[in-house]
Design an enzyme around this catalytic site. Structure first.
Site, PDB file in Angstrom:
ATOM      1  N   ASP A  64     -12.161  -3.412  -3.737  1.00 16.34           N
ATOM      2  CA  ASP A  64     -12.242  -2.174  -4.507  1.00 16.34           C
ATOM      3  C   ASP A  64     -12.962  -2.343  -5.842  1.00 16.34           C
ATOM      4  O   ASP A  64     -13.249  -3.470  -6.278  1.00 16.34           O
ATOM      5  CB  ASP A  64     -10.834  -1.591  -4.739  1.00 16.34           C
ATOM      6  CG  ASP A  64      -9.782  -2.668  -5.016  1.00 16.34           C
ATOM      7  OD1 ASP A  64     -10.151  -3.784  -5.423  1.00 16.34           O
ATOM      8  OD2 ASP A  64      -8.600  -2.383  -4.818  1.00 16.34           O
ATOM      9  N   ASN A  95       3.739   0.552  -6.128  1.00 17.39           N
ATOM     10  CA  ASN A  95       3.996   1.720  -5.267  1.00 17.39           C
ATOM     11  C   ASN A  95       3.639   1.458  -3.807  1.00 17.39           C
ATOM     12  O   ASN A  95       3.629   2.380  -3.001  1.00 17.39           O
ATOM     13  CB  ASN A  95       3.227   2.952  -5.788  1.00 17.39           C
ATOM     14  CG  ASN A  95       1.714   2.745  -5.766  1.00 17.39           C
ATOM     15  OD1 ASN A  95       1.222   1.714  -5.318  1.00 17.39           O
ATOM     16  ND2 ASN A  95       0.970   3.728  -6.245  1.00 17.39           N
ATOM     17  N   GLU A 113      -3.618   4.519  -2.075  1.00 21.46           N
ATOM     18  CA  GLU A 113      -2.362   4.958  -2.680  1.00 21.46           C
ATOM     19  C   GLU A 113      -1.461   5.614  -1.637  1.00 21.46           C
ATOM     20  O   GLU A 113      -1.926   5.996  -0.551  1.00 21.46           O
ATOM     21  CB  GLU A 113      -2.673   5.959  -3.807  1.00 21.46           C
ATOM     22  CG  GLU A 113      -3.518   5.384  -4.940  1.00 21.46           C
ATOM     23  CD  GLU A 113      -2.734   4.486  -5.901  1.00 21.46           C
ATOM     24  OE1 GLU A 113      -1.824   3.750  -5.471  1.00 21.46           O
ATOM     25  OE2 GLU A 113      -3.059   4.513  -7.101  1.00 21.46           O
ATOM     26  N   HIS A 149       0.671   0.265  -2.698  1.00 20.45           N
ATOM     27  CA  HIS A 149      -0.747   0.388  -2.327  1.00 20.45           C
ATOM     28  C   HIS A 149      -1.329  -0.961  -1.908  1.00 20.45           C
ATOM     29  O   HIS A 149      -0.897  -2.013  -2.384  1.00 20.45           O
ATOM     30  CB  HIS A 149      -1.593   1.061  -3.424  1.00 20.45           C
ATOM     31  CG  HIS A 149      -1.891   0.243  -4.632  1.00 20.45           C
ATOM     32  ND1 HIS A 149      -2.008   0.774  -5.902  1.00 20.45           N
ATOM     33  CD2 HIS A 149      -2.144  -1.082  -4.806  1.00 20.45           C
ATOM     34  CE1 HIS A 149      -2.309  -0.167  -6.765  1.00 20.45           C
ATOM     35  NE2 HIS A 149      -2.396  -1.294  -6.129  1.00 20.45           N
TER      36      HIS A 149
END
Ligand code: F6R
Length: 254
Positions: A67, A136, A143, A138
């Site tokens: 990313d 979270n 996400e 990811h």
């Protein structure tokens, strides 16, 4: 099963040996790399190990990172390209032509995203994918809620991710709101996946992952469907996991 190491340092050493073998392969090898705090000691160990082994031939290696932030160019100290140059590529002399990251400053993001997934496929897919996890759940910057059939795409970063990554920026307002990430379908096509999780602050995430069904609201849970995924934890990250699902690295090595 979860492979648990006493410390982040030991986990990093172990992972660096795996990467070293892949990078020095005599056959074409495509490796997916990640950034973040979890990977810093991995790359530090890898550099040391490669340098102490003398001059190296990486001719068969191509790497694709997961990313990049939208809007940051490669000179920006918080861009992931900058991170990779600083933490690995510059130290081992890996040429630009063999290392790919999405370009966060490109003019046509959609074209860039389509090209990125295709470029990996043209190489025959990823032989290995290194992953960290967000608090979270990811993976990459996929996400919660990201469709499992996603390819490389632009994502709006969650508030939680921006807060977590805000530690690298002087001012929270500077934390990018969007990123380009490899999609979940791309990650799932990797032949082998290693998910590294370290630190007490990830212990609840690990427990959430463990208890989760395969569910788009816990992106990492998709890995439960991957036939060759390895989850490597340090003791701090594993602290909330039931003892019976933990394999301790020292015990295994003995
Ligand atoms: C980084 C990436 C992210 C990180 C994750 C954990 O390329 O794709 O998914 O792996 O956010 O980051 P750290 O290791 O900083 O906790």
């Amino acid at each position: 099963m979860y492979l648990v190491f006493p410390t982040h340092a030991e986990l990093a050493r172990y992972t660096s040996q795996k990467l070293k073998t892949l990078m020095l392969s005599a056959v074409p090898t495509t490796v997916g790399l990640a950034t973040g705090s979890t990977m810093e000691p991995v790359y530090a160990n890898l550099i040391q190990s490669l340098q102490s082994a003398g001059s190296q031939d990486f001719k068969q290696l191509v790497s694709f990172n997961l990313d990049e932030y939208v809007g940051l160019n490669r000179q920006h100290p918080q861009s992931y390209r900058y991170y990779m140059q600083q933490h690995l590529f510059d130290h081992i002399g890996l040429p630009d032509e063999q290392t790919f990251l999405p370009d966060g400053s490109c003019t046509d993001i959609d074209e860039q995203c389509a090209w990125y997934s295709q470029a990996i496929q043209q190489r025959g897919g990823l032989d290995f994918q290194l992953l960290g996890i967000g608090t979270n759940g990811h993976i990459g910057f996929n996400e919660p809620g990201t469709p499992f059939d996603s390819r490389t795409h632009v994502v709006e970063l969650s508030e939680q991710t921006r807060i977590d990554n805000g530690r690298f920026f002087d001012d929270f307002a500077e934390v990018p709101t969007h990123a380009i990430t490899l999609g979940i379908a791309d990650i799932m096509e990797a032949k082998e996946v290693w998910l590294l999780i370290t630190g007490e602050h990830k212990a609840q995430t690990v427990l959430n992952y463990h208890r989760s069904a395969v569910d788009e609201n816990m992106p990492a849970s998709v890995l439960k469907r991957h036939p060759n995924t390895h989850i490597l934890l340090d003791q701090a990250a594993a602290s909330l996991l039931p003892a019976e699902v933990q394999t301790h690295y020292r015990t295994q090595a003995a």
